[in-house]
Design a protein around this motif. Structure first.
Motif, PDB file in Angstrom:
ATOM      1  N   TRP A 125       0.802  -1.207   0.000  1.00 39.85           N
ATOM      2  CA  TRP A 125       0.000   0.000   0.000  1.00 39.85           C
ATOM      3  C   TRP A 125       0.848   1.277   0.000  1.00 39.85           C
ATOM      4  O   TRP A 125       0.321   2.368  -0.253  1.00 39.85           O
ATOM      5  CB  TRP A 125      -0.932   0.003   1.207  1.00 39.85           C
ATOM      6  CG  TRP A 125      -2.159  -0.816   0.982  1.00 39.85           C
ATOM      7  CD1 TRP A 125      -2.372  -2.108   1.367  1.00 39.85           C
ATOM      8  CD2 TRP A 125      -3.348  -0.405   0.300  1.00 39.85           C
ATOM      9  NE1 TRP A 125      -3.610  -2.535   0.968  1.00 39.85           N
ATOM     10  CE2 TRP A 125      -4.240  -1.508   0.315  1.00 39.85           C
ATOM     11  CE3 TRP A 125      -3.746   0.777  -0.309  1.00 39.85           C
ATOM     12  CZ2 TRP A 125      -5.501  -1.449  -0.270  1.00 39.85           C
ATOM     13  CZ3 TRP A 125      -5.008   0.831  -0.895  1.00 39.85           C
ATOM     14  CH2 TRP A 125      -5.871  -0.270  -0.868  1.00 39.85           C
ATOM     15  N   LYS A 127       2.944   1.956  -2.185  1.00 39.86           N
ATOM     16  CA  LYS A 127       3.242   2.154  -3.613  1.00 39.86           C
ATOM     17  C   LYS A 127       4.653   1.714  -3.973  1.00 39.86           C
ATOM     18  O   LYS A 127       5.095   1.893  -5.112  1.00 39.86           O
ATOM     19  CB  LYS A 127       3.051   3.625  -4.026  1.00 39.86           C
ATOM     20  CG  LYS A 127       1.696   4.213  -3.671  1.00 39.86           C
ATOM     21  CD  LYS A 127       1.619   5.691  -4.028  1.00 39.86           C
ATOM     22  CE  LYS A 127       0.350   6.329  -3.485  1.00 39.86           C
ATOM     23  NZ  LYS A 127       0.281   7.790  -3.798  1.00 39.86           N
ATOM     24  N   HIS A 146       5.002   3.372  -9.511  1.00 38.16           N
ATOM     25  CA  HIS A 146       3.560   3.163  -9.438  1.00 38.16           C
ATOM     26  C   HIS A 146       2.911   4.313  -8.680  1.00 38.16           C
ATOM     27  O   HIS A 146       3.460   4.843  -7.704  1.00 38.16           O
ATOM     28  CB  HIS A 146       3.238   1.835  -8.752  1.00 38.16           C
ATOM     29  CG  HIS A 146       3.324   0.642  -9.657  1.00 38.16           C
ATOM     30  ND1 HIS A 146       2.521   0.497 -10.770  1.00 38.16           N
ATOM     31  CD2 HIS A 146       4.127  -0.457  -9.613  1.00 38.16           C
ATOM     32  CE1 HIS A 146       2.814  -0.651 -11.374  1.00 38.16           C
ATOM     33  NE2 HIS A 146       3.795  -1.241 -10.698  1.00 38.16           N
ATOM     34  N   ARG A 147       1.723   4.669  -9.119  1.00 35.62           N
ATOM     35  CA  ARG A 147       1.016   5.803  -8.538  1.00 35.62           C
ATOM     36  C   ARG A 147      -0.011   5.399  -7.495  1.00 35.62           C
ATOM     37  O   ARG A 147      -0.698   6.247  -6.926  1.00 35.62           O
ATOM     38  CB  ARG A 147       0.333   6.606  -9.654  1.00 35.62           C
ATOM     39  CG  ARG A 147       1.308   7.168 -10.684  1.00 35.62           C
ATOM     40  CD  ARG A 147       0.614   7.904 -11.802  1.00 35.62           C
ATOM     41  NE  ARG A 147      -0.254   7.036 -12.593  1.00 35.62           N
ATOM     42  CZ  ARG A 147       0.177   6.262 -13.587  1.00 35.62           C
ATOM     43  NH1 ARG A 147       1.470   6.234 -13.895  1.00 35.62           N
ATOM     44  NH2 ARG A 147      -0.669   5.516 -14.262  1.00 35.62           N
ATOM     45  N   ASP A 148      -0.116   4.087  -7.254  1.00 38.63           N
ATOM     46  CA  ASP A 148      -1.060   3.613  -6.243  1.00 38.63           C
ATOM     47  C   ASP A 148      -0.555   2.283  -5.697  1.00 38.63           C
ATOM     48  O   ASP A 148       0.517   1.809  -6.071  1.00 38.63           O
ATOM     49  CB  ASP A 148      -2.463   3.453  -6.850  1.00 38.63           C
ATOM     50  CG  ASP A 148      -3.584   3.660  -5.834  1.00 38.63           C
ATOM     51  OD1 ASP A 148      -3.346   3.378  -4.636  1.00 38.63           O
ATOM     52  OD2 ASP A 148      -4.684   4.096  -6.223  1.00 38.63           O
ATOM     53  N   SER A 149      -1.333   1.667  -4.831  1.00 38.33           N
ATOM     54  CA  SER A 149      -0.930   0.445  -4.139  1.00 38.33           C
ATOM     55  C   SER A 149      -0.496  -0.653  -5.101  1.00 38.33           C
ATOM     56  O   SER A 149      -1.131  -0.879  -6.133  1.00 38.33           O
ATOM     57  CB  SER A 149      -2.097  -0.065  -3.283  1.00 38.33           C
ATOM     58  OG  SER A 149      -1.811  -1.321  -2.726  1.00 38.33           O
ATOM     59  N   VAL A 150       0.605  -1.330  -4.758  1.00 38.56           N
ATOM     60  CA  VAL A 150       1.094  -2.471  -5.532  1.00 38.56           C
ATOM     61  C   VAL A 150       0.495  -3.738  -4.936  1.00 38.56           C
ATOM     62  O   VAL A 150       0.728  -4.061  -3.774  1.00 38.56           O
ATOM     63  CB  VAL A 150       2.632  -2.543  -5.513  1.00 38.56           C
ATOM     64  CG1 VAL A 150       3.127  -3.740  -6.310  1.00 38.56           C
ATOM     65  CG2 VAL A 150       3.229  -1.249  -6.062  1.00 38.56           C
ATOM     66  N   SER A 166      -0.645  -2.763 -10.191  1.00 34.65           N
ATOM     67  CA  SER A 166      -1.005  -1.733  -9.231  1.00 34.65           C
ATOM     68  C   SER A 166      -2.462  -1.305  -9.372  1.00 34.65           C
ATOM     69  O   SER A 166      -3.104  -1.534 -10.400  1.00 34.65           O
ATOM     70  CB  SER A 166      -0.097  -0.509  -9.413  1.00 34.65           C
ATOM     71  OG  SER A 166      -0.543   0.606  -8.682  1.00 34.65           O
ATOM     72  N   ASP A 168      -3.120   1.562  -9.860  1.00 30.24           N
ATOM     73  CA  ASP A 168      -3.119   2.644 -10.844  1.00 30.24           C
ATOM     74  C   ASP A 168      -3.534   2.130 -12.220  1.00 30.24           C
ATOM     75  O   ASP A 168      -3.465   2.851 -13.221  1.00 30.24           O
ATOM     76  CB  ASP A 168      -1.763   3.339 -10.904  1.00 30.24           C
ATOM     77  CG  ASP A 168      -0.619   2.427 -11.356  1.00 30.24           C
ATOM     78  OD1 ASP A 168      -0.878   1.328 -11.860  1.00 30.24           O
ATOM     79  OD2 ASP A 168       0.555   2.825 -11.165  1.00 30.24           O
TER      80      ASP A 168
END
Length: 337
Positions: A125, A127, A146-150, A166, A168
């Protein structure tokens, strides 16, 4: 049950074990197929003897729900991730924790071993994607972008690349051959969060998403080969059969699907047996498909003879029960009659 023709998916006799105390978030087989791992919302990792269904151990240590588990390819270790922001490395033979890997700032959602078992990738979470040296437990690299949670990670069979998925809505494939990996491919096409990834033995990459679809890619050319549609909810887990001819998928619903990877057609839909399906995985020999469920926290193992096609199956009625693992009475290698 009666024996069936080759290519049939059938449920054999099952045994019922009341052991889990929470939802089953992940499951994994050892490379030799002799042991099954399950990761539970109750904060523990469970080890089971596949053939007998006997509980070998229940391992605590995490201070939050266990989100994911994975064996190393050499079968000597396994890793577990948790909402407690850590990864734990465990010794299989002694069932003890060897190292606690700290570095993530939020829940760790995914972990994967390199094919040579020397490196570990994790994401969560925060990223971040982190590469670890297994022997020392040291961080080798941070992969940012990544622009959000992996939510998912997977090494390519060649070990040259790492794929990460992700929230994203993108899949990033990192080149590990250079000292400072850079994204050399970004696969776009899903319209929702990427929840799961899986490589086939031949190097194809499958991705599951909140958009209710599964994509099968040829990463080397960034080509989308197949788009699999049929799930009515988001796709939670995917797994290729060992020969790469089939793909099983579990959605956040009461169904698991098995797909033909050549045609993209759904060959089988398993429903009415599970509660909300959280995880699915094939045994290394491809004869069993394990599905971990949420509401009753159980695993259901379907015996299969998967060759070229799967025929329709009517599952038997099973009484519900709390927190169970279900395995064939005669085990992974015994006959079903």
């Amino acid at each position: 049950m009666n024996s069936r023709a080759p290519g049939t998916l059938a449920v054999g006799r099952v045994k019922f074990f009341s052991r889990h105390r929470g939802e089953v978030n992940s499951s994994a087989f050892s490379p030799d197929g002799q042991m099954l791992l399950t990761a539970s919302e109750d904060g523990c990792v469970y080890g089971w003897e596949t053939q007998s269904g006997r509980l070998l151990w229940r391992l605590g240590g995490h201070t939050g729900p266990v989100k994911f588990c994975r064996f190393s390819p050499d079968g000597r270790l396994f890793a577990s991730t948790s909402c407690d922001c850590t990864i734990r490395l465990w010794d299989v033979a002694e069932a003890k924790c060897l190292q606690v890997l700290k570095g993530h700032q939020r829940s760790v959602e995914t972990v994967s071993f390199s094919p040579d078992s020397k490196q570990l990738a994790s994401g969560g979470w925060d990223k971040r994607v982190m590469l670890w040296e297994v022997q020392s437990g040291h961080v080798l690299r941070h992969l940012a972008g990544h622009r959000d949670s992996v939510q998912s990670s997977e090494f390519a069979p060649s070990s040259d690349c790492l794929a990460t998925g992700s929230w994203d809505a993108t899949i990033r494939i990192w080149d590990l051959r250079t000292g400072t990996p850079e994204v050399y491919q970004e696969l776009e096409g899903h319209s929702g969060n990427i929840s799961c990834l899986c490589y086939s033995a031949s190097g194809l990459l499958a991705s599951g998403s909140w958009d209710k679809t599964i994509h099968i890619w040829k990463p080397s050319t960034r080509s989308l080969l197949l788009q699999l549609k049929g799930h009515v909810t988001w796709v939670k887990s995917i797994t290729f059969s060992p020969d790469g001819l089939q793909l099983a998928s579990a959605g956040y619903s009461r169904m698991v699907k098995v797909w033909d990877c050549n045609t993209g057609k759904c060959m089988e839909t398993l429903k009415g047996v599970l509660d909300v399906a959280h995880a699915c995985t094939f045994t290394p020999d491809g004869r069993l498909l394990v599905c971990g469920a949420a509401d009753q926290a159980r695993c259901q193992v379907h015996r299969s003879q998967i060759t070229q096609a799967l025929s329709k199956m009517t599952p038997p009625r099973m009484a519900p029960g709390p927190h169970a693992l279900r395995l064939p009475a005669q085990g992974a290698r015994g006959p079903v009659e």
